[in-house]
Design a protein around this motif. Structure first.
Motif, PDB file in Angstrom:
ATOM      1  N   GLU A 153       0.830  -1.205   0.000  1.00  0.00           N
ATOM      2  CA  GLU A 153       0.000   0.000   0.000  1.00  0.00           C
ATOM      3  C   GLU A 153       0.862   1.252   0.000  1.00  0.00           C
ATOM      4  OE1 GLU A 153      -3.931  -1.649   2.427  1.00  0.00           O
ATOM      5  OE2 GLU A 153      -2.239  -0.776   3.516  1.00  0.00           O
ATOM      6  N   ASN A 154       1.963   1.228   0.735  1.00  0.00           N
ATOM      7  CA  ASN A 154       2.870   2.378   0.753  1.00  0.00           C
ATOM      8  C   ASN A 154       3.513   2.601  -0.611  1.00  0.00           C
ATOM      9  OD1 ASN A 154       3.680   3.865   3.504  1.00  0.00           O
ATOM     10  ND2 ASN A 154       2.931   1.806   3.995  1.00  0.00           N
ATOM     11  N   LEU A 155       3.878   1.508  -1.294  1.00  0.00           N
ATOM     12  CA  LEU A 155       4.517   1.649  -2.597  1.00  0.00           C
ATOM     13  C   LEU A 155       3.531   2.143  -3.659  1.00  0.00           C
ATOM     14  CD1 LEU A 155       6.836  -1.505  -2.781  1.00  0.00           C
ATOM     15  CD2 LEU A 155       7.401   0.821  -2.096  1.00  0.00           C
ATOM     16  N   ARG A 156       2.281   1.679  -3.575  1.00  0.00           N
ATOM     17  CA  ARG A 156       1.279   2.075  -4.564  1.00  0.00           C
ATOM     18  C   ARG A 156       0.671   3.447  -4.263  1.00  0.00           C
ATOM     19  NH1 ARG A 156      -0.480  -1.946  -8.071  1.00  0.00           N
ATOM     20  NH2 ARG A 156       0.249  -4.052  -7.588  1.00  0.00           N
ATOM     21  N   TYR A 157       1.082   4.063  -3.177  1.00  0.00           N
ATOM     22  CA  TYR A 157       0.501   5.348  -2.777  1.00  0.00           C
ATOM     23  C   TYR A 157       0.689   6.426  -3.839  1.00  0.00           C
ATOM     24  CZ  TYR A 157      -0.477   9.410   0.216  1.00  0.00           C
ATOM     25  OH  TYR A 157      -1.001  10.563   0.747  1.00  0.00           O
ATOM     26  N   GLY A 158       1.796   6.353  -4.561  1.00  0.00           N
ATOM     27  CA  GLY A 158       2.089   7.400  -5.543  1.00  0.00           C
ATOM     28  C   GLY A 158       1.455   7.189  -6.901  1.00  0.00           C
ATOM     29  N   VAL A 159       0.801   6.062  -7.101  1.00  0.00           N
ATOM     30  CA  VAL A 159       0.183   5.796  -8.406  1.00  0.00           C
ATOM     31  C   VAL A 159      -1.031   6.695  -8.579  1.00  0.00           C
ATOM     32  CG1 VAL A 159      -0.895   4.066  -9.880  1.00  0.00           C
ATOM     33  CG2 VAL A 159       0.981   3.418  -8.365  1.00  0.00           C
ATOM     34  N   ALA A 160      -1.095   7.418  -9.676  1.00  0.00           N
ATOM     35  CA  ALA A 160      -2.180   8.371  -9.903  1.00  0.00           C
ATOM     36  C   ALA A 160      -3.510   7.657 -10.015  1.00  0.00           C
ATOM     37  CB  ALA A 160      -1.904   9.187 -11.166  1.00  0.00           C
ATOM     38  N   ASP A 161      -4.583   8.357  -9.600  1.00  0.00           N
ATOM     39  CA  ASP A 161      -5.929   7.804  -9.714  1.00  0.00           C
ATOM     40  C   ASP A 161      -6.251   7.519 -11.180  1.00  0.00           C
ATOM     41  OD1 ASP A 161      -6.210   8.064  -7.009  1.00  0.00           O
ATOM     42  OD2 ASP A 161      -7.210  10.015  -7.117  1.00  0.00           O
ATOM     43  N   GLY A 162      -6.831   6.376 -11.422  1.00  0.00           N
ATOM     44  CA  GLY A 162      -7.196   6.015 -12.788  1.00  0.00           C
ATOM     45  C   GLY A 162      -6.126   5.216 -13.511  1.00  0.00           C
ATOM     46  N   ARG A 163      -4.929   5.178 -12.952  1.00  0.00           N
ATOM     47  CA  ARG A 163      -3.843   4.411 -13.582  1.00  0.00           C
ATOM     48  C   ARG A 163      -3.673   3.103 -12.831  1.00  0.00           C
ATOM     49  NH1 ARG A 163       1.853   4.744 -12.360  1.00  0.00           N
ATOM     50  NH2 ARG A 163       3.050   3.577 -13.905  1.00  0.00           N
ATOM     51  N   THR A 164      -3.560   2.029 -13.571  1.00  0.00           N
ATOM     52  CA  THR A 164      -3.385   0.715 -12.968  1.00  0.00           C
ATOM     53  C   THR A 164      -1.958   0.235 -13.158  1.00  0.00           C
ATOM     54  OG1 THR A 164      -4.116  -0.381 -15.007  1.00  0.00           O
ATOM     55  CG2 THR A 164      -5.804   0.089 -13.330  1.00  0.00           C
ATOM     56  N   VAL A 165      -1.448  -0.424 -12.144  1.00  0.00           N
ATOM     57  CA  VAL A 165      -0.098  -0.991 -12.187  1.00  0.00           C
ATOM     58  C   VAL A 165      -0.227  -2.494 -11.943  1.00  0.00           C
ATOM     59  CG1 VAL A 165       2.151  -1.040 -11.076  1.00  0.00           C
ATOM     60  CG2 VAL A 165       0.961   1.140 -11.360  1.00  0.00           C
ATOM     61  N   ASP A 166       0.160  -3.291 -12.947  1.00  0.00           N
ATOM     62  CA  ASP A 166       0.025  -4.734 -12.792  1.00  0.00           C
ATOM     63  C   ASP A 166       1.152  -5.274 -11.922  1.00  0.00           C
ATOM     64  OD1 ASP A 166       2.308  -4.892 -14.396  1.00  0.00           O
ATOM     65  OD2 ASP A 166       1.150  -5.162 -16.227  1.00  0.00           O
ATOM     66  N   GLU A 167       1.071  -6.544 -11.619  1.00  0.00           N
ATOM     67  CA  GLU A 167       2.017  -7.174 -10.706  1.00  0.00           C
ATOM     68  C   GLU A 167       3.440  -7.139 -11.260  1.00  0.00           C
ATOM     69  OE1 GLU A 167       2.889  -8.945  -7.030  1.00  0.00           O
ATOM     70  OE2 GLU A 167       1.072  -7.993  -7.812  1.00  0.00           O
ATOM     71  N   ASP A 168       3.580  -7.349 -12.571  1.00  0.00           N
ATOM     72  CA  ASP A 168       4.921  -7.360 -13.168  1.00  0.00           C
ATOM     73  C   ASP A 168       5.569  -5.985 -13.067  1.00  0.00           C
ATOM     74  OD1 ASP A 168       4.647 -10.010 -13.813  1.00  0.00           O
ATOM     75  OD2 ASP A 168       3.914  -9.626 -15.854  1.00  0.00           O
ATOM     76  N   GLU A 169       4.818  -4.932 -13.356  1.00  0.00           N
ATOM     77  CA  GLU A 169       5.361  -3.573 -13.264  1.00  0.00           C
ATOM     78  C   GLU A 169       5.703  -3.232 -11.819  1.00  0.00           C
ATOM     79  OE1 GLU A 169       4.127   1.032 -14.505  1.00  0.00           O
ATOM     80  OE2 GLU A 169       2.791  -0.655 -14.959  1.00  0.00           O
ATOM     81  N   PHE A 170       4.855  -3.694 -10.907  1.00  0.00           N
ATOM     82  CA  PHE A 170       5.102  -3.450  -9.489  1.00  0.00           C
ATOM     83  C   PHE A 170       6.409  -4.106  -9.043  1.00  0.00           C
ATOM     84  CE2 PHE A 170       4.719  -4.870  -5.088  1.00  0.00           C
ATOM     85  CZ  PHE A 170       4.428  -3.685  -4.431  1.00  0.00           C
ATOM     86  N   LEU A 171       6.580  -5.370  -9.383  1.00  0.00           N
ATOM     87  CA  LEU A 171       7.790  -6.086  -8.976  1.00  0.00           C
ATOM     88  C   LEU A 171       9.025  -5.541  -9.680  1.00  0.00           C
ATOM     89  CD1 LEU A 171       6.456  -9.765  -8.852  1.00  0.00           C
ATOM     90  CD2 LEU A 171       6.986  -8.244  -6.918  1.00  0.00           C
ATOM     91  N   GLU A 172       8.871  -5.081 -10.920  1.00  0.00           N
ATOM     92  CA  GLU A 172      10.010  -4.502 -11.637  1.00  0.00           C
ATOM     93  C   GLU A 172      10.531  -3.262 -10.926  1.00  0.00           C
ATOM     94  OE1 GLU A 172      11.059  -2.565 -16.035  1.00  0.00           O
ATOM     95  OE2 GLU A 172       9.107  -3.492 -15.648  1.00  0.00           O
ATOM     96  N   ALA A 173       9.619  -2.407 -10.470  1.00  0.00           N
ATOM     97  CA  ALA A 173      10.035  -1.213  -9.735  1.00  0.00           C
ATOM     98  C   ALA A 173      10.692  -1.600  -8.415  1.00  0.00           C
ATOM     99  CB  ALA A 173       8.835  -0.313  -9.489  1.00  0.00           C
ATOM    100  N   ALA A 174      10.145  -2.614  -7.719  1.00  0.00           N
ATOM    101  CA  ALA A 174      10.711  -3.037  -6.449  1.00  0.00           C
ATOM    102  C   ALA A 174      12.107  -3.606  -6.627  1.00  0.00           C
ATOM    103  CB  ALA A 174       9.795  -4.066  -5.789  1.00  0.00           C
ATOM    104  N   ARG A 175      12.316  -4.374  -7.708  1.00  0.00           N
ATOM    105  CA  ARG A 175      13.644  -4.947  -7.947  1.00  0.00           C
ATOM    106  C   ARG A 175      14.632  -3.878  -8.370  1.00  0.00           C
ATOM    107  NH1 ARG A 175      10.489  -8.978 -11.019  1.00  0.00           N
ATOM    108  NH2 ARG A 175      10.100 -10.770  -9.645  1.00  0.00           N
ATOM    109  N   ALA A 176      14.170  -2.927  -9.184  1.00  0.00           N
ATOM    110  CA  ALA A 176      15.073  -1.874  -9.662  1.00  0.00           C
ATOM    111  C   ALA A 176      15.605  -1.032  -8.513  1.00  0.00           C
ATOM    112  CB  ALA A 176      14.343  -0.977 -10.663  1.00  0.00           C
ATOM    113  N   THR A 177      14.830  -0.884  -7.470  1.00  0.00           N
ATOM    114  CA  THR A 177      15.260  -0.067  -6.327  1.00  0.00           C
ATOM    115  C   THR A 177      15.778  -0.930  -5.176  1.00  0.00           C
ATOM    116  OG1 THR A 177      12.959  -0.066  -5.560  1.00  0.00           O
ATOM    117  CG2 THR A 177      13.693   1.839  -6.837  1.00  0.00           C
ATOM    118  N   HIS A 178      15.947  -2.222  -5.432  1.00  0.00           N
ATOM    119  CA  HIS A 178      16.508  -3.137  -4.429  1.00  0.00           C
ATOM    120  C   HIS A 178      15.657  -3.236  -3.172  1.00  0.00           C
ATOM    121  CE1 HIS A 178      20.129  -3.304  -6.916  1.00  0.00           C
ATOM    122  NE2 HIS A 178      20.000  -1.989  -7.034  1.00  0.00           N
ATOM    123  N   VAL A 179      14.346  -3.036  -3.362  1.00  0.00           N
ATOM    124  CA  VAL A 179      13.398  -3.239  -2.271  1.00  0.00           C
ATOM    125  C   VAL A 179      13.035  -4.721  -2.160  1.00  0.00           C
ATOM    126  CG1 VAL A 179      10.975  -2.853  -1.621  1.00  0.00           C
ATOM    127  CG2 VAL A 179      12.434  -0.915  -2.225  1.00  0.00           C
TER     128      VAL A 179
END
Length: 682
Positions: free
Chosen positions: A520-546
């Motif tokens: 929920e904290n990571l998705r907080y910045g996603v703009a209303d109306g925009r969807t982020v799928d699981e692959d995009e979510f995990l890609e961002a997490a891996r890119a930032t070493h989270v």
């Protein structure tokens, strides 16, 4: 927008200067100083009438329910007022029956009251004759009429039950009115907080603001709940009882009224002395809450620097002041009720004596005197209640005024109606920009700067040079005093703030996480109306070493964080905020010391990820560690709000200016530390 907007504040030095300047010119509240509630002048007399009238305006939306409360209360009061009169009639039935039985020993059965009075006068018993003559229902030898008595007592029970039911209904409607009104007040305060400029929060302690929007509003609700219905009931009871008292005996009514001026004078005198103490009580409450909030938030540093005793001493001082103000407020206002009780008892004694004389003279029945004594109690009791409610009313109005001060604070300029660019490319231009936090101390003067789309601009310089101020102006946390800032050729002041900020991802040195899961904290910045799928979510997490450290947690991305994020380290919190910005995918990035809390190895990894993220995006990077900005397209060196140098890393080093000195001082310091560590210990 995936930013820590709450953390986008001025530097410590800038805030300090801002606070000092506001102290000199009186602050936003008109001579109240930089700390708002902390500077609340306890010696200033509160505008009690004006604040009460303003709060009463909030009841207009509930006027139909308020009318219903009045009507229901009128019914309850009428029933309650009828009770003593009916009970007095029942007493007359008992007294007339007992007297008729007693006279039956001397007079023939069936003798009427007038005949019995005449017989008594013939015997020279004029006083007894007058008393018997007033007993119109007396029949010698008949005794107590139990049927009539039962009917009267049934009516007494009925009117008291009706009064209680109507009073319960009045309380239910009153609760609805109060809660609806306070809900609207809370909504108004919440909306106001979103419209206040960042400078307001720079000048206020968080605990003081929290005290106003929680403690003070709760106190308003409690005071309103306890006074609204009771006040209406008391006023109507005084009017109703007074009317019946004049109906029974104008003389006794005048005697009862004679004590009213004394009661009013006592209540007004005591209230005048207690009101300043209530103001001081709630002002001190705000200061104490602010201190507690600060000490709790920074309890680790308080212990590290050994300031526990200082914090305790400050708490004791504020707590003692709150104790003194609360004690004086409650004690002084608490003397209203015993003072009014004394006046009521004095009135009771006078009515009882005069009433007894009138019964003996036959001008009043015993039941009427009994009813009048009850009415005198009913008359003085609401007066006493009204007086005792003054302390609640004063406390509530004092809190309401503190809330109104928040609502009256200067707001940020309204958003313009124009929209931003249809497609943001990311060209940011400063055109002759001037800005200062206080009028008499300019910070940025006539600044010109153009950042092309996709460029990475690094901003360096000593603390207080204006680096954070620059990005604050881009975000419109503050508006420029002169010149303009454009985004793709559109003046940012002509754009709605939400539109502007939705195009920017911001990561600050001061991390902010809310209570909720990591996802929920990571998705907080996603703009209303925009969807982020699981692959995009995990890609961002891996890119930032989270992703690696989250996988080690028992619940993974479902792990719950508290509002302080205490279950993860400072470096991990910063990685989470970076991932939040990555996931937002904004065209403009602002990174304010975004890697200050991560270790050197992680910083290198994050730098690679940020380099990939910055591809095709306009980026502003504030950094103290110059090694992290070597690849920036443009480096700005700021001192005292001005850009003293600009260029690439290599060009600035070659010029041997301010940047070169900063760079050399950092690496010279590192070399010195390394030599110290390697030198043998004496």
């Amino acid at each position: 927008m995936s930013d820590e907007t709450t953390g986008a504040e001025t530097s410590h030095e800038e805030r300090t200067e801002l606070v000092r300047a506001q102290s000199r010119r009186g602050g936003p509240g008109g001579g109240r100083g930089p700390m708002g509630g902390m500077g609340m002048p306890t010696e200033k007399a509160m505008n009690f009438g004006g604040s009460l009238k303003r709060f009463a305006g909030y009841l207009r939306a509930e006027r139909l329910r308020v009318v219903a409360v009045v009507l229901v209360t009128v019914g309850s009061v009428v029933a309650a007022v009828a009770g003593p009169k009916l009970l007095g009639n029942a007493t007359n039935v008992i007294f007339e029956g007992a007297t008729g039985s007693l006279l039956g020993r001397y007079l023939p059965a069936g003798t009427t009251a007038d005949q019995a009075a005449a017989a008594l006068r013939a015997q020279g018993q004029d006083t007894q004759a007058d008393m018997v003559a007033s007993m119109h229902g007396l029949v010698v030898g008949q005794g107590i009429d139990f049927h009539r008595l039962a009917v009267l007592l049934g009516w007494v029970l009925a009117v008291y039950v009706l009064s209680a039911v109507l009073m319960w209904l009045s309380g239910w409607i009153t609760t609805t009115v109060v809660q609806h009104t306070v809900r609207r007040l809370r909504d108004e305060v919440e909306g106001k907080l979103h419209r206040l400029p960042l400078s307001y929060f720079d000048r206020q302690q968080r605990g003081e603001i929290l005290s106003r929007v929680t403690n003070d509003i709760d106190n308003v609700a409690q005071s309103m709940q306890q006074t609204l219905s009771q006040m209406i009931n008391s006023i109507l009871t005084v009017v109703g009882v007074l009317a019946v008292m004049f109906w029974i005996s104008p003389l006794l009514a005048v005697i009862a009224l004679a004590t009213v001026p004394l009661s009013v004078w006592l209540a007004a005198t005591i209230a005048k002395r207690s009101q300043p103490q209530f103001i001081k009580q709630w002002a001190t409450t705000g200061r104490l809450n602010a201190h507690i909030e600060e000490m709790y938030t920074g309890h680790s540093l308080v212990k590290v620097y050994g300031h526990q005793q200082r914090a305790i001493d400050t708490f004791d001082q504020e707590n003692e002041e709150l104790y003194g103000a609360s004690f004086r407020a409650q004690f002084i206002s608490g003397t209203i009720q015993p003072a009014m009780g004394f006046v009521g008892n004095l009135n009771y004694v006078i009515v009882a004596v005069v009433g007894g004389i009138k019964v003996a003279s036959g001008s009043l029945s015993l039941g009427d005197v009994q009813a009048f004594i009850q009415y005198s109690r009913q008359f003085t009791q609401p007066l006493t209640q009204l007086a005792s409610m003054m302390n609640l009313l004063q406390s509530g109005v004092a809190s309401a005024e503190r809330v109104f001060e928040l609502l009256d604070a200067d707001e940020q300029t309204p958003d313009a109606g124009a929209a931003g660019p249809e497609r943001v490319r990311g060209r940011v231009a400063f055109e002759d920009v001037s800005f200062s936090y206080v009028p008499d101390k300019p910070l940025i003067e006539h600044l010109d700067l153009v950042v092309e789309p996709g460029q990475t601009v690094a901003i360096v310089g000593p603390t207080g040079a204006g680096k954070t101020t620059l990005v604050n102006l881009v975000m419109r946390f503050y508006d420029v005093d002169g010149g303009r800032i454009t985004l793709d050729g559109v003046d940012t002041r002509d754009m709605p703030r939400a539109t502007l900020r939705s195009q920017v991802g911001m990561v600050l040195q001061d991390t902010w996480l809310f209570k909720g899961s990591i996802e929920e904290n990571l998705r907080y910045g996603v703009a209303d109306g925009r969807t982020v799928d699981e692959d995009e979510f995990l890609e961002a997490a891996r890119a930032t070493h989270v992703d690696p450290f989250v996988r080690t947690l028992p619940d993974g991305y479902a792990t719950l964080l508290d509002d302080e994020g205490s279950s993860v380290s400072a470096g991990e919190k910063q990685l989470l905020t970076i991932a939040r910005a990555f996931l937002a995918d904004p065209p403009i990035l602002i990174l304010d010391e975004a890697t200050s809390s991560v270790d050197t190895r992680t910083e290198l990894l994050v730098q690679h990820a940020m380099n990939a993220l910055r591809e095709g995006r306009t980026s502003f990077v504030i950094a103290h560690r110059l090694s992290t900005i070597r690849d920036a397209d443009l480096i700005l060196v700021m001192e005292h709000g001005s850009i003293v140098e600009q260029g690439t890393h290599d060009d600035l080093l070659a010029s041997g200016g301010a940047y070169a000195r900063l760079y050399e001082s950092q690496f010279a310091g590192a070399a010195t530390e390394e030599e110290t560590e390697q030198s043998p210990v004496g």
